[in-house]
Enzyme design. Sequence first.
Site, PDB file in Angstrom:
ATOM      1  CB  ALA A 192      24.607  39.333  45.059  1.00  0.00           C
TER       2      ALA A 192
ATOM      3  N   GLY B  59      30.232  45.714  41.162  1.00  0.00           N
ATOM      4  CA  GLY B  59      31.133  45.630  39.766  1.00  0.00           C
ATOM      5  C   GLY B  59      32.255  45.089  39.529  1.00  0.00           C
TER       6      GLY B  59
ATOM      7  CB  ALA C  94      33.517  39.375  42.361  1.00  0.00           C
TER       8      ALA C  94
ATOM      9  CB  VAL D 122      27.959  36.696  45.404  1.00  0.00           C
ATOM     10  CG1 VAL D 122      27.753  35.289  46.241  1.00  0.00           C
ATOM     11  CG2 VAL D 122      29.031  37.318  45.776  1.00  0.00           C
TER      12      VAL D 122
ATOM     13  CE  LYS E 172      31.669  39.069  46.534  1.00  0.00           C
ATOM     14  NZ  LYS E 172      31.993  40.674  47.381  1.00  0.00           N
TER      15      LYS E 172
ATOM     16  CG  ASP F 115      32.381  48.722  48.310  1.00  0.00           C
ATOM     17  OD1 ASP F 115      32.153  50.215  48.473  1.00  0.00           O
ATOM     18  OD2 ASP F 115      32.903  47.881  47.572  1.00  0.00           O
TER      19      ASP F 115
END
Length: 679
Positions: free
Chosen positions: A32, A35, A37, A39, A54, A148
């Site tokens: 993944a 914006g 980080a 993963v 991460k 978030d």
Amino acid sequence: MSSDRRVPGAAVPDPMIGRLLDGRYLMGPRIARGGMASVYEATDTRLERTVAVKIMHAGLGDDDEFAARFVREARAAARLSHPNVVAVYDQGDEHGTVFLAMELVSGHTLRDTITKESPMSPLRALALLEPVLSALASAHRAGLIHRDVKPENVLIADDGRIKVADFGLAKAVSADTQHTATKGVLIGTVSYLAPELVVDGKADARADVYAAGVLLYELLTGKKPHEGESPIQVAYKHVHHDVPPPSELVPHIPPYVDALVARATAREPGLRPADAAVLLHQVHRVSHALANGVREDPDLTADLAPMLLSRDLGERSDTASDMWDADEMAALMAPSPVREDTATYPAALPPPMQPPPGAPRPAARPREPRAPKPPKAPRQRRPRRSRRGPILLVLALLLATAGGGAAYWFGWARYTSTPGVVGMTQSAAESKLDDAGLSIDYADAAYSETVPAGRVIETDPEAGSRILQEGTVTLTLSLGKERYDVPKVKGLTEDQAQDALLEVKLSFDETIEKYSETVPAGTVIRSIPESGTTLRPGASVDLVVSLGRQPIKVGDWVGDDYDDAREALEERGLVATVTSEEYDDTVPEGDVISQEPRRGTLFRGETVSFVVSLGPELVEVPSVTASGVGAATAELEALGFEVKTEESGSYIGLGYVLSTDPAAGEMIPLGSTITLFLV
């Protein structure tokens, strides 16, 4: 052609893949990217398990302020232990690469579920939202704000478990100074940002509540409530436009579900639930109504969204009329029918019907001729018609009416619903309960991280629960945030300092050992945070404990220049002194012949003693010119010189000294060789 020339358009290899991060995590493929980080799937070589790592983007990881805040919040997030929270295992910084090691959840995100299933039924949407709110409630109780909340951060494992990711990270980059911590970039996905985050970048647990409300809207409708051509347009709508009722897109959604969305997404934070725990309670109430097939519940709707819904809710109805329609209620209250041929009329049947007034009566039957009268027998009295039947009928009707009325009264009518007053001020709550005809009692006040002091934290019974008319509602008022000052621990032993922290409900985290020239070993120098700092209960405090005076390595300076040795020792805090100077044929002038101590350590201000060389001892060459070679040699050797003879250019065999090298009068070291030139 060079073999390392890159083919145009070819993918650039990810340098992180295959790297052994922090000597422990063997990095695998990237799974993944966001914006802030990326993963990666990785293998924890120490514990032999698969984890998710991460990696903060370089621009953020290089910021010292961000990195420090991220470490603190990651440590706090790691303390969250909840089945619906992605576990945090480790955090580190390897040469500017800031990383977080977390639980790896194999499955998909809530975004995939929304794409496949939305719009979905309200029951299904609330079932997906409930574990998310449970995780957020756990965080809010611990004083953490996610900031978030979005479908991409809700992970659904292959076995159906739902987990919320990224706890701590969002707060680490968006605390009260979030704009400076992130170079002015507003953190959070704009579709789920609470208005107060857009306006001034500051928020509390109610920002997570707002995002959860937007998430519920999206589950119900399959669309985001605010859309625009740019993020700025979307953010503007969050500030200036209410989230529309989901029923505008999905008409069959009950009004109280609309009310739940409206309450959670109120633009004014004070109108929202105080935190995720309060919203979770409201979700349970709505889920219960949906599971029982309730279509309309004006009381629940008004309780969830007073002054917020624009939908015409119609007249308020009792809960009983929502649960049972009129025909069902009448059937329950009506008496049971019986056979018509019974001797008496029970309460279930009306009296025999009489023809209406003015209707023609049946024609009289013609009389038959009378037979001759027989002899009169003794006259018998006709039995009187019993009045028992009508009396029993009236009694049965009265009993049935009284029984039905009593059942209705004791089972339903004498009850009312507890109004919702959580989050209200004491006076407003008292006024609302007084208007409902309910008495008020108070439990012991309690601390709350989200409800301001003087406002209601909870009620007993809970909002929406059945309560006897004129019953008593027990209110628990907030004492505000529970906070304690870090005690003064300087000068205490480490054990004494830990006890002092426990007395004020603070947690000891770790000991930082540090040398001190003034504080004895084992004594606390200071705390981190400093004494007097106000913290919430359970907050971690580090202790800086003295190791005593710092030992300073002396070093071996024999054979080195004394001036260099003195300068180096003074920089270390030691004192250099010359105890004596001696001639030495092997040690050049100014160099160290010996020192005391020769090695080991001293403490600041202590002295190192040196013997410094004066170089070789010098002796003046005597004049032996015109002396015989034997006498000259004897004189020079007596002074410690070596003697060598050579014939001069005018040698005639006399055996006298014509000249010397070195010449007479020069100062030379003892043991030097003098050459005699003979004539």
